[in-house]
Motif scaffolding. Structure first.
Motif, PDB file in Angstrom:
ATOM      1  N   ILE A  62       0.843  -1.202   0.000  1.00 13.08           N
ATOM      2  CA  ILE A  62       0.000   0.000   0.000  1.00 13.08           C
ATOM      3  C   ILE A  62       0.872   1.244   0.000  1.00 13.08           C
ATOM      4  N   SER A  63       1.304   1.623  -1.183  1.00 15.40           N
ATOM      5  CA  SER A  63       2.081   2.847  -1.362  1.00 15.40           C
ATOM      6  C   SER A  63       1.879   3.316  -2.794  1.00 15.40           C
ATOM      7  N   GLY A  64       2.309   4.510  -3.058  1.00 13.23           N
ATOM      8  CA  GLY A  64       2.142   5.064  -4.394  1.00 13.23           C
ATOM      9  C   GLY A  64       0.718   5.518  -4.629  1.00 13.23           C
ATOM     10  N   VAL A  65       0.461   6.015  -5.808  1.00 12.85           N
ATOM     11  CA  VAL A  65      -0.847   6.575  -6.131  1.00 12.85           C
ATOM     12  C   VAL A  65      -1.910   5.486  -6.254  1.00 12.85           C
ATOM     13  N   TRP A  66      -1.596   4.435  -7.021  1.00 11.59           N
ATOM     14  CA  TRP A  66      -2.622   3.443  -7.332  1.00 11.59           C
ATOM     15  C   TRP A  66      -2.902   2.510  -6.160  1.00 11.59           C
ATOM     16  N   TYR A  67      -1.890   1.847  -5.630  1.00 14.08           N
ATOM     17  CA  TYR A  67      -2.095   0.956  -4.483  1.00 14.08           C
ATOM     18  C   TYR A  67      -2.354   1.744  -3.208  1.00 14.08           C
ATOM     19  N   GLY A  68      -1.938   3.007  -3.172  1.00 20.22           N
ATOM     20  CA  GLY A  68      -2.185   3.864  -2.023  1.00 20.22           C
ATOM     21  C   GLY A  68      -3.658   4.082  -1.748  1.00 20.22           C
ATOM     22  N   GLU A  69      -4.496   3.897  -2.773  1.00 19.26           N
ATOM     23  CA  GLU A  69      -5.952   4.009  -2.592  1.00 19.26           C
ATOM     24  C   GLU A  69      -6.465   2.997  -1.567  1.00 19.26           C
ATOM     25  N   LEU A  70      -5.718   1.923  -1.361  1.00 22.49           N
ATOM     26  CA  LEU A  70      -6.148   0.870  -0.436  1.00 22.49           C
ATOM     27  C   LEU A  70      -5.935   1.255   1.028  1.00 22.49           C
ATOM     28  N   LYS A  71      -5.286   2.394   1.283  1.00 25.30           N
ATOM     29  CA  LYS A  71      -5.135   2.868   2.667  1.00 25.30           C
ATOM     30  C   LYS A  71      -6.486   3.156   3.303  1.00 25.30           C
ATOM     31  N   ASP A  72      -7.438   3.553   2.475  1.00 25.01           N
ATOM     32  CA  ASP A  72      -8.799   3.764   2.956  1.00 25.01           C
ATOM     33  C   ASP A  72      -9.404   2.383   3.249  1.00 25.01           C
ATOM     34  N   LEU A  73      -9.722   2.132   4.526  1.00 25.09           N
ATOM     35  CA  LEU A  73     -10.211   0.797   4.922  1.00 25.09           C
ATOM     36  C   LEU A  73     -11.482   0.387   4.184  1.00 25.09           C
ATOM     37  N   GLU A  74     -12.352   1.339   3.905  1.00 21.40           N
ATOM     38  CA  GLU A  74     -13.579   0.987   3.175  1.00 21.40           C
ATOM     39  C   GLU A  74     -13.248   0.496   1.765  1.00 21.40           C
ATOM     40  N   THR A  75     -12.282   1.119   1.135  1.00 21.47           N
ATOM     41  CA  THR A  75     -11.830   0.679  -0.193  1.00 21.47           C
ATOM     42  C   THR A  75     -11.134  -0.671  -0.078  1.00 21.47           C
ATOM     43  N   PHE A  76     -10.278  -0.813   0.931  1.00 23.66           N
ATOM     44  CA  PHE A  76      -9.544  -2.065   1.138  1.00 23.66           C
ATOM     45  C   PHE A  76     -10.507  -3.238   1.331  1.00 23.66           C
ATOM     46  N   LYS A  77     -11.590  -3.010   2.037  1.00 19.66           N
ATOM     47  CA  LYS A  77     -12.531  -4.095   2.343  1.00 19.66           C
ATOM     48  C   LYS A  77     -13.376  -4.525   1.147  1.00 19.66           C
ATOM     49  N   LYS A  78     -13.272  -3.820   0.036  1.00 29.18           N
ATOM     50  CA  LYS A  78     -14.036  -4.177  -1.165  1.00 29.18           C
ATOM     51  C   LYS A  78     -13.239  -5.117  -2.074  1.00 29.18           C
ATOM     52  N   VAL A  79     -12.491  -6.003  -1.453  1.00 27.18           N
ATOM     53  CA  VAL A  79     -11.685  -6.976  -2.184  1.00 27.18           C
ATOM     54  C   VAL A  79     -12.560  -8.176  -2.552  1.00 27.18           C
ATOM     55  N   ARG A  80     -12.211  -8.812  -3.656  1.00 29.05           N
ATOM     56  CA  ARG A  80     -12.961  -9.994  -4.105  1.00 29.05           C
ATOM     57  C   ARG A  80     -12.012 -10.962  -4.797  1.00 29.05           C
ATOM     58  N   VAL A  81     -12.454 -12.191  -4.941  1.00 31.92           N
ATOM     59  CA  VAL A  81     -11.702 -13.204  -5.692  1.00 31.92           C
ATOM     60  C   VAL A  81     -11.938 -12.954  -7.179  1.00 31.92           C
ATOM     61  N   ALA A  82     -10.858 -12.917  -7.937  1.00 34.10           N
ATOM     62  CA  ALA A  82     -10.948 -12.727  -9.394  1.00 34.10           C
ATOM     63  C   ALA A  82      -9.711 -13.332 -10.050  1.00 34.10           C
ATOM     64  N   ASN A  83      -9.910 -14.087 -11.091  1.00 30.80           N
ATOM     65  CA  ASN A  83      -8.800 -14.654 -11.870  1.00 30.80           C
ATOM     66  C   ASN A  83      -7.786 -15.402 -11.003  1.00 30.80           C
ATOM     67  N   HIS A  84      -8.267 -16.247 -10.110  1.00 36.52           N
ATOM     68  CA  HIS A  84      -7.436 -17.088  -9.241  1.00 36.52           C
ATOM     69  C   HIS A  84      -6.651 -16.281  -8.211  1.00 36.52           C
ATOM     70  N   SER A  85      -7.022 -15.029  -8.005  1.00 38.52           N
ATOM     71  CA  SER A  85      -6.328 -14.180  -7.048  1.00 38.52           C
ATOM     72  C   SER A  85      -7.330 -13.212  -6.435  1.00 38.52           C
ATOM     73  N   VAL A  86      -6.828 -12.080  -5.913  1.00 40.98           N
ATOM     74  CA  VAL A  86      -7.700 -11.069  -5.335  1.00 40.98           C
ATOM     75  C   VAL A  86      -7.619  -9.799  -6.173  1.00 40.98           C
ATOM     76  N   GLU A  87      -8.704  -9.030  -6.123  1.00 44.18           N
ATOM     77  CA  GLU A  87      -8.764  -7.794  -6.887  1.00 44.18           C
ATOM     78  C   GLU A  87      -9.661  -6.806  -6.156  1.00 44.18           C
ATOM     79  N   TRP A  88      -9.303  -5.532  -6.248  1.00 43.13           N
ATOM     80  CA  TRP A  88     -10.119  -4.468  -5.662  1.00 43.13           C
ATOM     81  C   TRP A  88     -10.850  -3.729  -6.762  1.00 43.13           C
ATOM     82  N   GLU A  89     -11.810  -2.890  -6.370  1.00 45.77           N
ATOM     83  CA  GLU A  89     -12.638  -2.158  -7.334  1.00 45.77           C
ATOM     84  C   GLU A  89     -11.823  -1.293  -8.282  1.00 45.77           C
ATOM     85  N   GLY A  90     -10.705  -0.759  -7.800  1.00 40.04           N
ATOM     86  CA  GLY A  90      -9.870   0.105  -8.631  1.00 40.04           C
ATOM     87  C   GLY A  90      -8.981  -0.653  -9.598  1.00 40.04           C
ATOM     88  N   GLY A  91      -9.041  -1.988  -9.579  1.00 41.66           N
ATOM     89  CA  GLY A  91      -8.235  -2.810 -10.478  1.00 41.66           C
ATOM     90  C   GLY A  91      -6.940  -3.316  -9.858  1.00 41.66           C
TER      91      GLY A  91
END
Length: 106
Positions: A62-91
């Motif tokens: 969780i650093s930088g512009v793109w992955y840094g968006e995951l610092k927000d816990l509400e955003t972080f908690k919107k993770v899901r299983v996708a393509n045999h791994s995990v993915e967040w709403e922001g890609g």
């Protein structure tokens, strides 16, 4: 006759490359990820098809512009299983082999 001979050479080369790629992938194979549950400390609880439960710490990512968006816990908690791994709403995602190999069994 010449075309057949060249085809034979190319066929042998293709088989060799395929075999090498399969051998090199061996360390990247892991069970299928069935579910992911986010935790408040930027960790993910992972459940795999073989019954394994693992914890993956996302905080180092969780650093930088793109992955840094995951610092927000509400955003972080919107993770899901996708393509045999995990993915967040922001890609944002994590490679399946990295997720499996760098997590801790629980």
């Amino acid at each position: 006759m010449m075309t057949f001979w060249l085809t034979g050479i190319y066929w042998r080369r293709a088989k060799k490359l395929l075999l090498l790629s399969l051998l090199n992938r061996g360390d990247m194979l892991q069970p299928e990820l069935l579910s992911v549950s986010p935790k408040d400390d930027y960790k993910l609880l992972l459940l795999y098809e073989n019954g394994e439960k693992k914890i993956f710490d996302v905080s180092p990512y969780i650093s930088g512009v793109w992955y840094g968006e995951l610092k927000d816990l509400e955003t972080f908690k919107k993770v899901r299983v996708a393509n045999h791994s995990v993915e967040w709403e922001g890609g944002q995602d994590i490679a399946p082999h990295e997720l499996y190999n760098n997590s801790i069994s629980v």
